[in-house]
Scaffold this motif. Structure first.
Motif, PDB file in Angstrom:
ATOM      1  N   THR A  24      -1.636  13.362   9.388  1.00 22.80           N
ATOM      2  CA  THR A  24      -0.756  12.358   9.987  1.00 22.80           C
ATOM      3  C   THR A  24      -0.303  11.383   8.920  1.00 22.80           C
ATOM      4  O   THR A  24      -0.812  11.378   7.791  1.00 22.80           O
ATOM      5  CB  THR A  24      -1.452  11.588  11.143  1.00 22.80           C
ATOM      6  OG1 THR A  24      -0.462  10.852  11.868  1.00 22.80           O
ATOM      7  CG2 THR A  24      -2.525  10.649  10.643  1.00 22.80           C
ATOM      8  N   HIS A  25       0.648  10.556   9.275  1.00 26.10           N
ATOM      9  CA  HIS A  25       1.159   9.490   8.419  1.00 26.10           C
ATOM     10  C   HIS A  25       1.682   8.425   9.375  1.00 26.10           C
ATOM     11  O   HIS A  25       2.456   8.737  10.277  1.00 26.10           O
ATOM     12  CB  HIS A  25       2.281  10.031   7.536  1.00 26.10           C
ATOM     13  CG  HIS A  25       2.729   9.102   6.462  1.00 26.10           C
ATOM     14  ND1 HIS A  25       3.892   9.315   5.769  1.00 26.10           N
ATOM     15  CD2 HIS A  25       2.185   7.972   5.937  1.00 26.10           C
ATOM     16  CE1 HIS A  25       4.045   8.355   4.863  1.00 26.10           C
ATOM     17  NE2 HIS A  25       3.026   7.522   4.946  1.00 26.10           N
ATOM     18  N   VAL A  26       1.264   7.183   9.210  1.00 24.01           N
ATOM     19  CA  VAL A  26       1.702   6.112  10.099  1.00 24.01           C
ATOM     20  C   VAL A  26       2.522   5.113   9.292  1.00 24.01           C
ATOM     21  O   VAL A  26       2.055   4.580   8.287  1.00 24.01           O
ATOM     22  CB  VAL A  26       0.510   5.394  10.774  1.00 24.01           C
ATOM     23  CG1 VAL A  26       1.023   4.371  11.786  1.00 24.01           C
ATOM     24  CG2 VAL A  26      -0.417   6.401  11.448  1.00 24.01           C
ATOM     25  N   LEU A  27       3.750   4.896   9.748  1.00 27.48           N
ATOM     26  CA  LEU A  27       4.652   3.956   9.084  1.00 27.48           C
ATOM     27  C   LEU A  27       4.990   2.821  10.032  1.00 27.48           C
ATOM     28  O   LEU A  27       5.311   3.044  11.202  1.00 27.48           O
ATOM     29  CB  LEU A  27       5.939   4.662   8.644  1.00 27.48           C
ATOM     30  CG  LEU A  27       5.743   5.763   7.606  1.00 27.48           C
ATOM     31  CD1 LEU A  27       7.037   6.528   7.395  1.00 27.48           C
ATOM     32  CD2 LEU A  27       5.233   5.188   6.304  1.00 27.48           C
ATOM     33  N   ASP A  28       4.913   1.605   9.524  1.00 28.50           N
ATOM     34  CA  ASP A  28       5.273   0.413  10.273  1.00 28.50           C
ATOM     35  C   ASP A  28       6.770   0.196  10.047  1.00 28.50           C
ATOM     36  O   ASP A  28       7.187  -0.331   9.019  1.00 28.50           O
ATOM     37  CB  ASP A  28       4.442  -0.769   9.766  1.00 28.50           C
ATOM     38  CG  ASP A  28       4.684  -2.049  10.537  1.00 28.50           C
ATOM     39  OD1 ASP A  28       5.800  -2.228  11.073  1.00 28.50           O
ATOM     40  OD2 ASP A  28       3.756  -2.875  10.588  1.00 28.50           O
ATOM     41  N   THR A  29       7.582   0.623  11.000  1.00 30.00           N
ATOM     42  CA  THR A  29       9.032   0.560  10.811  1.00 30.00           C
ATOM     43  C   THR A  29       9.581  -0.858  10.911  1.00 30.00           C
ATOM     44  O   THR A  29      10.638  -1.153  10.364  1.00 30.00           O
ATOM     45  CB  THR A  29       9.760   1.483  11.814  1.00 30.00           C
ATOM     46  OG1 THR A  29       9.421   1.097  13.144  1.00 30.00           O
ATOM     47  CG2 THR A  29       9.389   2.939  11.587  1.00 30.00           C
ATOM     48  N   ALA A  30       8.882  -1.751  11.599  1.00 29.84           N
ATOM     49  CA  ALA A  30       9.331  -3.142  11.696  1.00 29.84           C
ATOM     50  C   ALA A  30       9.175  -3.873  10.360  1.00 29.84           C
ATOM     51  O   ALA A  30      10.021  -4.679   9.985  1.00 29.84           O
ATOM     52  CB  ALA A  30       8.559  -3.879  12.784  1.00 29.84           C
ATOM     53  N   ARG A  31       8.101  -3.569   9.655  1.00 28.44           N
ATOM     54  CA  ARG A  31       7.834  -4.231   8.372  1.00 28.44           C
ATOM     55  C   ARG A  31       8.293  -3.404   7.180  1.00 28.44           C
ATOM     56  O   ARG A  31       8.291  -3.875   6.047  1.00 28.44           O
ATOM     57  CB  ARG A  31       6.332  -4.526   8.250  1.00 28.44           C
ATOM     58  CG  ARG A  31       5.887  -5.548   9.301  1.00 28.44           C
ATOM     59  CD  ARG A  31       4.387  -5.789   9.319  1.00 28.44           C
ATOM     60  NE  ARG A  31       3.869  -6.090   8.003  1.00 28.44           N
ATOM     61  CZ  ARG A  31       2.688  -5.672   7.556  1.00 28.44           C
ATOM     62  NH1 ARG A  31       1.905  -4.934   8.313  1.00 28.44           N
ATOM     63  NH2 ARG A  31       2.281  -5.998   6.355  1.00 28.44           N
ATOM     64  N   GLY A  32       8.654  -2.128   7.430  1.00 30.56           N
ATOM     65  CA  GLY A  32       9.139  -1.260   6.355  1.00 30.56           C
ATOM     66  C   GLY A  32       8.069  -0.866   5.371  1.00 30.56           C
ATOM     67  O   GLY A  32       8.307  -0.854   4.160  1.00 30.56           O
ATOM     68  N   CYS A  33       6.862  -0.547   5.884  1.00 33.89           N
ATOM     69  CA  CYS A  33       5.764  -0.200   4.979  1.00 33.89           C
ATOM     70  C   CYS A  33       4.785   0.737   5.685  1.00 33.89           C
ATOM     71  O   CYS A  33       4.815   0.878   6.908  1.00 33.89           O
ATOM     72  CB  CYS A  33       5.041  -1.456   4.513  1.00 33.89           C
ATOM     73  SG  CYS A  33       4.236  -2.385   5.841  1.00 33.89           S
ATOM     74  N   PRO A  34       3.899   1.374   4.917  1.00 32.49           N
ATOM     75  CA  PRO A  34       2.845   2.175   5.536  1.00 32.49           C
ATOM     76  C   PRO A  34       1.920   1.292   6.368  1.00 32.49           C
ATOM     77  O   PRO A  34       1.724   0.119   6.042  1.00 32.49           O
ATOM     78  CB  PRO A  34       2.094   2.771   4.340  1.00 32.49           C
ATOM     79  CG  PRO A  34       3.021   2.663   3.190  1.00 32.49           C
ATOM     80  CD  PRO A  34       3.864   1.449   3.454  1.00 32.49           C
ATOM     81  N   ALA A  35       1.372   1.856   7.434  1.00 37.29           N
ATOM     82  CA  ALA A  35       0.448   1.118   8.308  1.00 37.29           C
ATOM     83  C   ALA A  35      -0.972   1.298   7.784  1.00 37.29           C
ATOM     84  O   ALA A  35      -1.677   2.234   8.147  1.00 37.29           O
ATOM     85  CB  ALA A  35       0.575   1.607   9.741  1.00 37.29           C
TER      86      ALA A  35
END
Length: 117
Positions: free
Chosen positions: A7-18
């Motif tokens: 898996t890979h989790v990206l924080d799209t609101a902050r524009g960075c990896p979670a």
């Protein structure tokens, strides 16, 4: 090719990896739900090891549970009580011996997933 799961989790609101997001993997068998492992995402929003490595892989139905609320709380996202998104379960099937990649694109009010590569 022997199968495995990532898996890979990206924080799209902050524009960075979670970073630091807890994930649990469950095996689903009818109405039974068995916890296989719990992991936490690293600086890149990935787990340090495959969620389900080749040596443990088998086809079937699974569920990844992403603890988004705790991650959002820790990342200084403005608090809500209760959070709109807290625990995100994604139930999916793996029908062949292949690489399954189940990413999560996350913001405080929405998420998406897909079968990645």
């Amino acid at each position: 090719m022997t199968g495995y799961l990532t898996t890979h989790v990206l924080d799209t609101a902050r524009g960075c990896p979670a970073k630091g997001l807890k994930i649990e993997l469950y095996r689903i068998n009818g109405t039974d739900r068995t916890l296989l492992k719990a992991l936490v995402t690293n600086d890149d929003g990935r787990t340090d090891e495959q969620i389900l490595p080749q040596s443990e892989f088998s086809t079937g139905e699974y569920e990844l549970v992403f603890y988004a609320g705790a991650y959002l709380d820790a990342s200084d996202t403005p608090p809500e009580d209760p959070r709109f998104l807290d625990v995100i379960p994604i139930r999916f099937g793996m029908s062949e011996q292949s690489h399954y990649h189940v990413p999560l694109l996350l913001s405080s009010f929405g998420y998406s997933t897909y079968r990645g590569s």
